[in-house]
Design an enzyme around this catalytic site. Structure first.
Site, PDB file in Angstrom:
ATOM      1  N   MET A   1      15.339 -34.133  80.288  1.00  0.00           N
ATOM      2  CA  MET A   1      14.261 -33.161  80.157  1.00  0.00           C
ATOM      3  C   MET A   1      14.799 -31.744  80.355  1.00  0.00           C
ATOM      4  O   MET A   1      15.819 -31.548  81.011  1.00  0.00           O
ATOM      5  CB  MET A   1      13.154 -33.438  81.184  1.00  0.00           C
ATOM      6  CG  MET A   1      12.345 -34.677  80.884  1.00  0.00           C
ATOM      7  SD  MET A   1      11.357 -34.501  79.389  1.00  0.00           S
ATOM      8  CE  MET A   1      10.289 -35.924  79.533  1.00  0.00           C
ATOM      9  N   CYS A   2      14.088 -30.773  79.813  1.00  0.00           N
ATOM     10  CA  CYS A   2      14.463 -29.377  79.937  1.00  0.00           C
ATOM     11  C   CYS A   2      13.921 -28.808  81.246  1.00  0.00           C
ATOM     12  O   CYS A   2      13.240 -29.484  82.000  1.00  0.00           O
ATOM     13  CB  CYS A   2      13.910 -28.586  78.764  1.00  0.00           C
ATOM     14  SG  CYS A   2      14.316 -29.295  77.150  1.00  0.00           S
TER      15      CYS A   2
END
Length: 253
Positions: A1-2
């Site tokens: 995930m960012c």
């Protein structure tokens, strides 16, 4: 995930302290090494920097850490690619024009099979689910208001639009038009407000402590929004799941 970083401030403020710690998560202290970007609003203008290289090793990111641009609204992002290849056009934040103003958007999450119907004016350049979601939001905002709406009106419209995207997966995002900053938590997001009386803070990802009482005036105030807390000695407030907040002049509304 960012991971996401946003600042909404009462007076023009630089993001050097927060951005320095945040960049380390782009390949040094965490695995978000598939690109990065940061946007600074300046009046009606916008300074947008994006790179498909690791933020921790990027010469451009290093330049920005030593060149303190000041703004009242800042959005930054470090990417761990899930949808769309690692390329410059897929680096967040994304920017579009609406009602004669720049809009900036960054997303953390994964939208499954998200293919919204888009009209000709708002089309993605890259191949991410994030940019498609941004284009759809811009499209629907433009359809919902005949003229330039107030921040309160925009917030009400966003509260109606966001659930239509959220049903496809995790949708943590930051959005700004230079007047306000909207933050939506699908799974994880935190914020704090730095204001008088100021205290010192120490980064989690780098050995750096700043005494904000020495660098701020009493009227200064900044809300900082992040995916994961950046400092070890400040009280970060967790968003509720599916909560949308709007920040104006360094305060949640």
């Amino acid at each position: 995930m960012c991971q996401l970083l946003g600042l909404n401030c009462a007076t023009p403020t630089d993001a050097t302290f927060s951005f320095t710690g945040f960049c380390q998560r782009g390949g040094a202290t965490d695995q978000h090494a598939d690109g990065w970007g940061i946007a600074f609003f300046e009046g009606k203008g916008l300074r947008l920097f994006v790179d498909h290289h690791s933020a921790a090793a990027s010469p451009m990111a290093d330049f920005l850490r030593h060149y303190p641009l000041k703004s009242t609204n800042i959005i930054a992002h470090v990417r761990k690619a899930t949808v769309g290849q690692v390329s410059l056009e897929n680096a967040h934040p994304f920017a579009r024009e609406l009602w004669g103003r720049h809009w900036v958007f960054a997303h953390n999450g994964d939208l499954k099979d998200y293919q919204p119907r888009l009209h000709s004016h708002f089309q993605p350049v890259g191949s991410t689910d994030s940019e498609r979601a941004f284009c759809w939001i811009m499209q629907e905002l433009s359809k919902s208001h005949a003229g330039v709406p107030s921040v309160a009106e925009l917030t009400l419209t966003l509260r109606e639009l966001v659930p239509q995207i959220r049903q496809f997966g995790s949708f943590n995002f930051l959005l700004s038009n230079g007047e306000a900053l909207w933050a939506h938590c699908s799974t994880k997001l935190y914020y704090l407000v730095r204001q008088h009386p100021f205290h010192q803070a120490t980064l989690m990802d780098q050995d750096w402590t700043v005494d904000f009482a020495q660098v701020n005036q009493p009227g200064d105030r900044a809300a900082v929004i992040v995916t994961q807390p950046l400092t070890k000695d400040e009280q970060w407030i967790a968003f509720e799941p599916n909560e949308l907040k709007v920040f104006v002049d360094g305060l949640p509304q």
